[in-house]
Design a protein around this motif. Structure first.
Motif, PDB file in Angstrom:
ATOM      1  N   TYR A  23       0.941  -1.311   0.030  1.00 14.73           N
ATOM      2  CA  TYR A  23      -0.063   0.044   0.129  1.00 14.73           C
ATOM      3  C   TYR A  23       1.048   1.326   0.276  1.00 14.73           C
ATOM      4  O   TYR A  23       0.568   2.216  -0.732  1.00 14.73           O
ATOM      5  CB  TYR A  23      -0.885   0.023   1.375  1.00 14.73           C
ATOM      6  N   ILE A  59       1.254  -7.612   1.865  1.00  9.39           N
ATOM      7  CA  ILE A  59       0.558  -6.391   2.458  1.00  9.39           C
ATOM      8  C   ILE A  59       0.724  -6.373   3.603  1.00  9.39           C
ATOM      9  O   ILE A  59       0.521  -7.159   4.827  1.00  9.39           O
ATOM     10  CB  ILE A  59      -0.981  -6.681   1.942  1.00  9.39           C
ATOM     11  N   ILE A 149      -0.978   2.922  -5.427  1.00 11.25           N
ATOM     12  CA  ILE A 149      -0.577   1.678  -4.729  1.00 11.25           C
ATOM     13  C   ILE A 149      -0.183   0.790  -6.104  1.00 11.25           C
ATOM     14  O   ILE A 149      -0.871   0.461  -7.063  1.00 11.25           O
ATOM     15  CB  ILE A 149      -1.818   0.872  -4.319  1.00 11.25           C
TER      16      ILE A 149
END
Lengths: 217, 97
Positions: A23, A59, A149
């Motif tokens: 992210y 992530i 992103i």
């Protein structure tokens, strides 16, 4: 016995940016790239790179991006981690909790956090290495811009998305306001999202850690 | 992981009765914490079977479900899977601990 630190580099400033994998991987890199590119315009010696050990494709994993800005040639250019950062940046506020973000900071270090919470609230979560911390700066970068992103540019590949398009731009502007490490006009020449940077330069909240400790003691 | 080479199990795997791996604590990846509303929960155990980190403990003494926050990454799959909306994700910094 020599007491002087033979490896000391007085003109060197180290910047460490903590982000969340996937992210904010690009945004963390953008902060150091935009600052070092702006410093290069001023004739400084610079370096910007990412941590080789972190896992930017997972992530939310904490990832690091590093920058070095020096008025003299950087002698420690092959040291691949910033062991004593002067500026620590968090692209996400939760990193204050559970991650030793301030390990090894130099005296008068500055911490910049992307958060809409108050500096005194965030300071309560930092458990270790706060002795050398001088300033906490908060800026609500998510409100001023949206995070790009992408894994384009990760791990040394070509970055096709442009420098300072997302939350990296307001964060870099907040660093410039708090520390003056480069001139703000040179930063604006490098980054894409100039309006967010200008707003962040106005809106960044700078809190003195010494005062925060007094109010809680 | 500072373990002697001889003591590492075959292929670096964790022995099967072991539930936790001290070498990969992922709790600090979490930005949002799952919170259970015990009144809504109907104990279908979908969250338990969908958790990629096996962080959902079933039928504990106090609650139908608890979360192992030492390893929970806050991915939110449990809240996504819950058919009655009993699990909500709360920003991690709302909690002092």
């Amino acid at each position: 016995m020599i007491k002087k630190d033979l490896f000391a580099e007085p003109g060197l400033k180290q910047i460490t940016v903590w982000g969340r994998g996937v992210y904010e991987n690009k945004e963390a890199r953008d902060v150091v790239v935009s600052l070092t590119e702006a410093a290069a315009l001023e004739g400084k010696y610079v370096q910007a790179w990412e941590n080789y050990v972190d896992l930017p494709d997972r992530i939310y994993v904490p990832v690091r991006a590093y920058g070095k800005i020096s008025s003299n040639p950087i002698e420690s250019k092959y040291v691949y981690e910033n062991e004593a950062p002067d500026i620590v940046v968090l692209t996400e506020e939760t990193l204050v909790k559970g991650v030793d973000i301030l390990a090894g900071i130099k005296p008068n270090a500055t911490l910049i956090i992307n958060s809409k919470r108050a500096p005194e609230y965030l300071f309560k979560f930092i458990k270790s290495n706060t002795e050398n911390l001088a300033k906490i700066v908060t800026i609500d970068a998510n409100n001023l811009s949206t995070s790009v992103i992408t894994l384009s540019g990760a791990e040394g590949a070509t970055d096709a998305s442009g420098i300072g398009k997302g939350i990296g731009a307001p964060l870099a502007a907040a660093i410039v306001k708090a520390t003056g490490i480069v001139s703000f006009n040179n930063l604006l020449d490098i980054i894409v999202n100039k309006s967010a940077a200008r707003k962040a330069y106005d809106q960044a909240i700078i809190a003195n850690v010494h005062d925060l400790i007094k109010t809680y003691a | 992981m500072a373990i002697a080479y001889e003591k590492i199990p075959f292929a670096g795997t964790v022995k099967s009765p072991q539930k936790e791996n001290e070498g990969m604590i992922t709790g600090n990846w979490r930005t949002r914490r799952p919170i259970l509303d015990a009144e809504k929960c109907m104990e279908c155990q979908l969250c338990w079977i969908s958790c990629p980190d096996s962080c959902v403990n079933l039928m504990t003494e106090t609650s139908p479900i608890t979360f192992n926050l030492k390893y929970c990454k806050g991915c939110g799959l449990c809240a996504e899977m819950c058919p009655v909306g009993a699990i909500s994700l709360v920003p991690e910094l709302d909690f002092e601990e």
